[in-house]
Design a protein around this motif. Structure first.
Motif, PDB file in Angstrom:
ATOM      1  N   VAL A 140     -21.704  40.576  -9.371  1.00 50.72           N
ATOM      2  CA  VAL A 140     -21.857  39.753 -10.579  1.00 50.72           C
ATOM      3  C   VAL A 140     -21.268  38.366 -10.359  1.00 50.72           C
ATOM      4  N   TYR A 141     -20.078  38.344  -9.757  1.00 45.52           N
ATOM      5  CA  TYR A 141     -19.437  37.048  -9.479  1.00 45.52           C
ATOM      6  C   TYR A 141     -20.303  36.211  -8.536  1.00 45.52           C
ATOM      7  N   GLY A 142     -20.822  36.840  -7.480  1.00 43.10           N
ATOM      8  CA  GLY A 142     -21.628  36.109  -6.509  1.00 43.10           C
ATOM      9  C   GLY A 142     -22.919  35.581  -7.103  1.00 43.10           C
ATOM     10  N   VAL A 143     -23.592  36.426  -7.908  1.00 42.31           N
ATOM     11  CA  VAL A 143     -24.841  35.985  -8.538  1.00 42.31           C
ATOM     12  C   VAL A 143     -24.575  34.819  -9.483  1.00 42.31           C
ATOM     13  N   ALA A 144     -23.510  34.944 -10.275  1.00 40.72           N
ATOM     14  CA  ALA A 144     -23.183  33.875 -11.222  1.00 40.72           C
ATOM     15  C   ALA A 144     -22.816  32.588 -10.496  1.00 40.72           C
ATOM     16  N   ALA A 145     -22.016  32.703  -9.434  1.00 38.41           N
ATOM     17  CA  ALA A 145     -21.579  31.505  -8.699  1.00 38.41           C
ATOM     18  C   ALA A 145     -22.762  30.781  -8.061  1.00 38.41           C
ATOM     19  N   SER A 146     -23.649  31.543  -7.412  1.00 37.22           N
ATOM     20  CA  SER A 146     -24.792  30.903  -6.753  1.00 37.22           C
ATOM     21  C   SER A 146     -25.786  30.371  -7.774  1.00 37.22           C
ATOM     22  N   ALA A 147     -25.996  31.103  -8.868  1.00 39.53           N
ATOM     23  CA  ALA A 147     -26.939  30.649  -9.895  1.00 39.53           C
ATOM     24  C   ALA A 147     -26.448  29.358 -10.553  1.00 39.53           C
ATOM     25  N   LEU A 148     -25.149  29.296 -10.836  1.00 40.35           N
ATOM     26  CA  LEU A 148     -24.597  28.075 -11.427  1.00 40.35           C
ATOM     27  C   LEU A 148     -24.815  26.872 -10.515  1.00 40.35           C
ATOM     28  N   TRP A 149     -24.650  27.094  -9.223  1.00 37.87           N
ATOM     29  CA  TRP A 149     -24.810  25.966  -8.291  1.00 37.87           C
ATOM     30  C   TRP A 149     -26.266  25.504  -8.233  1.00 37.87           C
ATOM     31  N   PHE A 150     -27.191  26.471  -8.078  1.00 39.38           N
ATOM     32  CA  PHE A 150     -28.595  26.098  -7.926  1.00 39.38           C
ATOM     33  C   PHE A 150     -29.214  25.587  -9.232  1.00 39.38           C
ATOM     34  N   VAL A 151     -28.749  26.076 -10.385  1.00 37.28           N
ATOM     35  CA  VAL A 151     -29.343  25.683 -11.665  1.00 37.28           C
ATOM     36  C   VAL A 151     -28.786  24.350 -12.153  1.00 37.28           C
ATOM     37  N   LEU A 158     -17.326  28.551  -7.076  1.00 37.63           N
ATOM     38  CA  LEU A 158     -17.303  28.539  -5.611  1.00 37.63           C
ATOM     39  C   LEU A 158     -15.932  28.084  -5.116  1.00 37.63           C
ATOM     40  N   PRO A 159     -15.484  28.634  -3.972  1.00 38.47           N
ATOM     41  CA  PRO A 159     -14.180  28.218  -3.430  1.00 38.47           C
ATOM     42  C   PRO A 159     -14.178  26.729  -3.085  1.00 38.47           C
ATOM     43  N   ASP A 160     -13.007  26.122  -3.165  1.00 46.97           N
ATOM     44  CA  ASP A 160     -12.875  24.710  -2.801  1.00 46.97           C
ATOM     45  C   ASP A 160     -13.293  24.496  -1.348  1.00 46.97           C
ATOM     46  N   GLY A 161     -14.103  23.484  -1.141  1.00 43.58           N
ATOM     47  CA  GLY A 161     -14.578  23.191   0.205  1.00 43.58           C
ATOM     48  C   GLY A 161     -15.751  24.055   0.627  1.00 43.58           C
ATOM     49  N   ARG A 162     -16.203  24.957  -0.256  1.00 44.99           N
ATOM     50  CA  ARG A 162     -17.336  25.833   0.048  1.00 44.99           C
ATOM     51  C   ARG A 162     -18.398  25.677  -1.038  1.00 44.99           C
ATOM     52  N   ASP A 163     -18.790  24.434  -1.293  1.00 43.60           N
ATOM     53  CA  ASP A 163     -19.699  24.170  -2.404  1.00 43.60           C
ATOM     54  C   ASP A 163     -20.999  23.506  -1.937  1.00 43.60           C
ATOM     55  N   THR A 164     -21.436  23.833  -0.726  1.00 45.43           N
ATOM     56  CA  THR A 164     -22.689  23.308  -0.193  1.00 45.43           C
ATOM     57  C   THR A 164     -23.822  24.283  -0.483  1.00 45.43           C
ATOM     58  N   PRO A 165     -25.076  23.850  -0.369  1.00 50.49           N
ATOM     59  CA  PRO A 165     -26.205  24.777  -0.575  1.00 50.49           C
ATOM     60  C   PRO A 165     -26.137  25.997   0.347  1.00 50.49           C
ATOM     61  N   ARG A 166     -25.681  25.773   1.566  1.00 48.62           N
ATOM     62  CA  ARG A 166     -25.568  26.897   2.509  1.00 48.62           C
ATOM     63  C   ARG A 166     -24.547  27.911   2.019  1.00 48.62           C
ATOM     64  N   ASP A 167     -23.423  27.414   1.497  1.00 45.58           N
ATOM     65  CA  ASP A 167     -22.391  28.319   0.994  1.00 45.58           C
ATOM     66  C   ASP A 167     -22.883  29.080  -0.236  1.00 45.58           C
ATOM     67  N   ALA A 168     -23.578  28.400  -1.126  1.00 43.27           N
ATOM     68  CA  ALA A 168     -24.109  29.061  -2.318  1.00 43.27           C
ATOM     69  C   ALA A 168     -25.118  30.142  -1.925  1.00 43.27           C
ATOM     70  N   LEU A 169     -25.941  29.848  -0.920  1.00 49.57           N
ATOM     71  CA  LEU A 169     -26.909  30.841  -0.456  1.00 49.57           C
ATOM     72  C   LEU A 169     -26.204  32.037   0.168  1.00 49.57           C
ATOM     73  N   LEU A 170     -25.138  31.773   0.928  1.00 48.64           N
ATOM     74  CA  LEU A 170     -24.372  32.859   1.535  1.00 48.64           C
ATOM     75  C   LEU A 170     -23.759  33.763   0.466  1.00 48.64           C
ATOM     76  N   VAL A 171     -23.230  33.163  -0.599  1.00 44.53           N
ATOM     77  CA  VAL A 171     -22.661  33.948  -1.695  1.00 44.53           C
ATOM     78  C   VAL A 171     -23.738  34.822  -2.342  1.00 44.53           C
ATOM     79  N   ALA A 172     -24.942  34.272  -2.496  1.00 44.59           N
ATOM     80  CA  ALA A 172     -26.042  35.043  -3.081  1.00 44.59           C
ATOM     81  C   ALA A 172     -26.423  36.222  -2.192  1.00 44.59           C
ATOM     82  N   VAL A 173     -26.447  35.991  -0.880  1.00 41.96           N
ATOM     83  CA  VAL A 173     -26.780  37.082   0.052  1.00 41.96           C
ATOM     84  C   VAL A 173     -25.714  38.173   0.004  1.00 41.96           C
ATOM     85  N   LEU A 174     -24.439  37.773  -0.023  1.00 39.89           N
ATOM     86  CA  LEU A 174     -23.361  38.758  -0.108  1.00 39.89           C
ATOM     87  C   LEU A 174     -23.437  39.545  -1.417  1.00 39.89           C
TER      88      LEU A 174
END
Length: 323
Positions: A140-151, A158-174
């Protein structure tokens, strides 16, 4: 220091059997109260539990602030992270030594039409459910974090310093992996109950793995049990197992994957009773028939009341110091 006597199957029998046979079993003399599986206090893991609990508490005001701002997706993410951290904290607290603090209320007196009065020891709560909650909370946390970034480009989850599209995609995959693992766990259900009677011991096991359902029930009279052995392999200390050796072979259809030709395995680490208390009771009833009627008393469940936690910690320290 007296060494426990060890019993093991021959190499030939071990090769012929496809079942799981732990490498080392034994018993202590009846007057020797050393624990087979010491319950030591582990301060490092305890501090980890405290840190996880504090992390969960930090998310509470963050969730409240997001709620006041009407950010529903952000609140959902914080709630998922909060549940994950809280359950991880409880699990770490248990692993630090705070388990079987008192006798479980799930252990109680029963009456069986065939065997009379006795004690039932079911599985302990919290074997798979906490893992599923941790996985679902993380998902739930991962879906919410990645959705917030992409939307909306919101990086608050997202963790500090981990707020790039690649990081958001990685969170979604996890998050997707966590959802998959939780669904797999949901499709696996194992129930174990051990019933102790004046006449003997009954083990009842139900296993549901995906679409396969199997049930194993076996009753061993005391006369058919040659020994009650405790696993004493230090590498497997956290997976306590009690072996009931039998005089004759056990029918194939009554065995679980943990059994062997002449041994029934009780997965003590999965049961509601403290393992050392349980194995001592079974050994006493096997060796002394005069103790067997005690399971028929109205307060028979108290036979499985564990020693005080402080005493168990002290015995574990003594055992470690005597090595």
């Amino acid at each position: 220091m007296t060494k426990p006597s060890i019993s093991a199957t021959s190499a030939e029998t071990h090769e012929m059997s496809s079942k799981i046979e732990p490498p080392s079993f034994g018993t202590y003399p009846r007057n020797d109260q050393r624990p087979y599986w010491p319950q030591a206090f582990r301060p490092v893991i305890f501090l980890m539990a405290v840190a996880l609990a504090l992390s969960a508490m930090v998310m509470i005001p963050l969730a409240l602030r997001a709620g006041k701002a009407h950010h529903a997706l952000e609140v959902t993410g914080y709630v998922g992270g909060l549940s994950m951290m809280a359950l991880l904290s409880v699990t770490a607290l248990r692993e630090s030594g705070f388990r079987h603090v008192r006798r479980s209320s799930r252990i109680h007196r029963i009456h069986d039409p065939r065997h009379g009065d006795g004690i039932i020891v079911p599985m302990r709560r919290g074997l798979t459910a906490p893992v599923m909650i941790v996985l679902l909370g993380g998902a739930v946390y991962g879906v919410a974090a990645s959705a917030l970034w992409f939307v909306s480009g919101n990086t608050s989850l997202l963790p500090d310093g981990r707020d790039t599209p690649r990081d958001a995609l990685l969170v979604a995959v996890l998050a997707a992996v966590a959802l998959l693992l939780s669904s797999v766990l949901f499709s696996i259900r194992i129930e174990i109950a051990v019933r102790i009677f004046r006449e003997g011991i009954e083990r009842h096991t139900r296993r549901r793995i995906f679409l396969s359902n199997r049930e194993f029930r076996i009753f061993l009279p005391w006369a058919d049990i040659t020994s009650v052995d405790a696993e004493i392999n230090a590498d497997l200390a956290r997976h306590a197992l009690i072996g009931l050796r039998t005089a004759g072979p056990i029918p194939e259809g009554q065995r679980t994957p943990h059994d062997s030709d002449d041994r029934i395995a009780l997965l003590a680490h999965a049961l509601a009773a403290e393992p050392n208390t349980l194995v001592r009771l079974l050994q006493d009833m096997k060796e002394d028939p005069a103790k067997r009627p005690e399971v028929e008393r109205l307060d028979s469940a108290d036979l499985l009341r564990p020693p005080p936690l402080r005493k168990r910690f002290r015995m574990a320290r003594r055992r470690k110091g005597s090595r």
